[in-house]
Design an enzyme around this catalytic site. Structure first.
Site, PDB file in Angstrom:
ATOM      1  N   ARG A 186       0.846  -1.183   0.000  1.00  0.00           N
ATOM      2  CA  ARG A 186       0.000   0.000   0.000  1.00  0.00           C
ATOM      3  C   ARG A 186       0.885   1.236   0.000  1.00  0.00           C
ATOM      4  O   ARG A 186       1.675   1.430   0.925  1.00  0.00           O
ATOM      5  CB  ARG A 186      -0.865  -0.048   1.260  1.00  0.00           C
ATOM      6  CG  ARG A 186      -2.023   0.884   1.201  1.00  0.00           C
ATOM      7  CD  ARG A 186      -3.147   0.426   2.099  1.00  0.00           C
ATOM      8  NE  ARG A 186      -2.811   0.380   3.515  1.00  0.00           N
ATOM      9  CZ  ARG A 186      -3.704   0.608   4.471  1.00  0.00           C
ATOM     10  NH1 ARG A 186      -4.935   0.916   4.162  1.00  0.00           N
ATOM     11  NH2 ARG A 186      -3.382   0.515   5.718  1.00  0.00           N
ATOM     12  N   THR A 239      -0.769   7.578  -1.080  1.00  0.00           N
ATOM     13  CA  THR A 239      -2.024   7.531  -1.855  1.00  0.00           C
ATOM     14  C   THR A 239      -2.968   6.434  -1.352  1.00  0.00           C
ATOM     15  O   THR A 239      -4.135   6.415  -1.720  1.00  0.00           O
ATOM     16  CB  THR A 239      -1.716   7.223  -3.340  1.00  0.00           C
ATOM     17  OG1 THR A 239      -1.121   5.911  -3.396  1.00  0.00           O
ATOM     18  CG2 THR A 239      -0.758   8.248  -3.934  1.00  0.00           C
ATOM     19  N   ASP A 248      -2.270  -3.555  12.671  1.00  0.00           N
ATOM     20  CA  ASP A 248      -1.701  -4.004  11.397  1.00  0.00           C
ATOM     21  C   ASP A 248      -1.614  -5.531  11.418  1.00  0.00           C
ATOM     22  O   ASP A 248      -0.823  -6.114  12.177  1.00  0.00           O
ATOM     23  CB  ASP A 248      -0.314  -3.378  11.209  1.00  0.00           C
ATOM     24  CG  ASP A 248       0.241  -3.679   9.831  1.00  0.00           C
ATOM     25  OD1 ASP A 248       0.468  -2.739   9.059  1.00  0.00           O
ATOM     26  OD2 ASP A 248       0.438  -4.882   9.514  1.00  0.00           O
ATOM     27  N   ASP A 267       1.910  -7.092  10.731  1.00  0.00           N
ATOM     28  CA  ASP A 267       2.817  -6.941  11.879  1.00  0.00           C
ATOM     29  C   ASP A 267       2.440  -7.877  13.009  1.00  0.00           C
ATOM     30  O   ASP A 267       3.305  -8.450  13.683  1.00  0.00           O
ATOM     31  CB  ASP A 267       2.788  -5.492  12.390  1.00  0.00           C
ATOM     32  CG  ASP A 267       3.641  -4.574  11.531  1.00  0.00           C
ATOM     33  OD1 ASP A 267       4.484  -5.087  10.767  1.00  0.00           O
ATOM     34  OD2 ASP A 267       3.457  -3.347  11.622  1.00  0.00           O
TER      35      ASP A 267
HETATM   36  N1  URA Z   1      -4.459  -3.367   7.076  1.00  0.00           N
HETATM   37  C1  URA Z   1      -4.249  -3.772   8.351  1.00  0.00           C
HETATM   38  O1  URA Z   1      -3.383  -4.585   8.597  1.00  0.00           O
HETATM   39  N2  URA Z   1      -5.013  -3.249   9.329  1.00  0.00           N
HETATM   40  C2  URA Z   1      -5.974  -2.339   9.087  1.00  0.00           C
HETATM   41  O2  URA Z   1      -6.663  -1.901  10.030  1.00  0.00           O
HETATM   42  C3  URA Z   1      -6.174  -1.936   7.762  1.00  0.00           C
HETATM   43  C4  URA Z   1      -5.406  -2.468   6.767  1.00  0.00           C
END
Ligand code: URA
Length: 216
Positions: A111, A115, A207, A210
């Site tokens: 990502r 953007t 995340d 992570d």
């Molecule tokens: N990706 C993630 O890992 N967590 C989110 O909250 C949104 C996208």
């Protein structure tokens, strides 16, 4: 007894108590990496149960210890799980443990932090996709940009069907995916309140990549 129908507008909410219980444990900020990964694996097995509910079966003749019978079997090889790297790996492992014969594709997307658009860096799919049903997996359907990009790529290979499985989503993610790919059924364990300005789901679980890999 008939099952309650939790499908609204091509969105299937998997609200089984086992799934919801495990999801709550995963959301907690103090869940360890090992615990988070184990729970995701277990939830993914349960989600696989739902997403494969309408898989075609074939009659096969087998011998029980007592007699010959005609019994039902699925052809796992007709199914392709497509993991959106890297967090999709967490769901893929659980799904493969219940459909071990499935084929696997990978799409590498990151990502762009400015953007929030998806940028592709890897794409590998099994052969003969036209003969297979595809399930694209990614734990978080947030902005929807990665899911849209992945499904657009897969659709170009003309599979028999495409479904999308995530753990969590939000109204924004559903709206984007529905707009761009209205034919794709979405399976999720929860629809959270909203996205924040950084594209994270609230209340969410942080995340996912992570938390699966302990890379924070
Ligand atoms: N990706 C993630 O890992 N967590 C989110 O909250 C949104 C996208």
């Amino acid at each position: 007894m008939s099952r309650p129908d939790n499908s609204i507008d091509h969105v299937h909410l998997v609200d089984h108590p086992l799934v919801q219980h495990k999801l709550t444990l995963m959301r907690k900020k103090d869940a360890s990496t090992n615990n988070f990964r184990t729970l995701l694996n277990e939830v993914s097995m349960l989600m696989a149960y739902e997403v494969t509910r309408d898989m075609p079966m074939q009659d096969v003749e087998i011998e029980t210890p007592l007699e010959t019978m005609t019994a039902k079997m699925i052809d796992g090889k007709k199914l392709v799980f497509v993991s959106i790297l890297r967090a999709g790996t967490g769901i893929l492992d659980g799904m493969l443990s219940v459909v071990p014969g499935a084929r696997v594709g990978h799409i590498g997307l990151y990502r762009d932090p400015k953007t929030l658009q998806a940028v592709e860096y890897y794409f590998k799919m099994p052969k003969d996709t036209q003969e297979r049903d595809v399930v694209v997996v990614d734990p978080m359907l947030a902005t929807g940009n990665s899911a849209v990009a992945a499904i657009t790529r897969v659709k170009a290979l003309k599979p028999k069907s495409i479904k999308f499985v995530c753990l969590l989503t939000c109204p924004e993610g559903i709206a984007t995916l529905r707009k761009m790919h209205p034919d794709v059924e979405i399976y999720t364990a929860a629809i959270d309140r909203q996205l924040n300005d950084h594209g994270y789901i609230l209340p969410g679980l942080g995340d996912a990549g992570d938390r699966i890999f302990g890379t924070q």
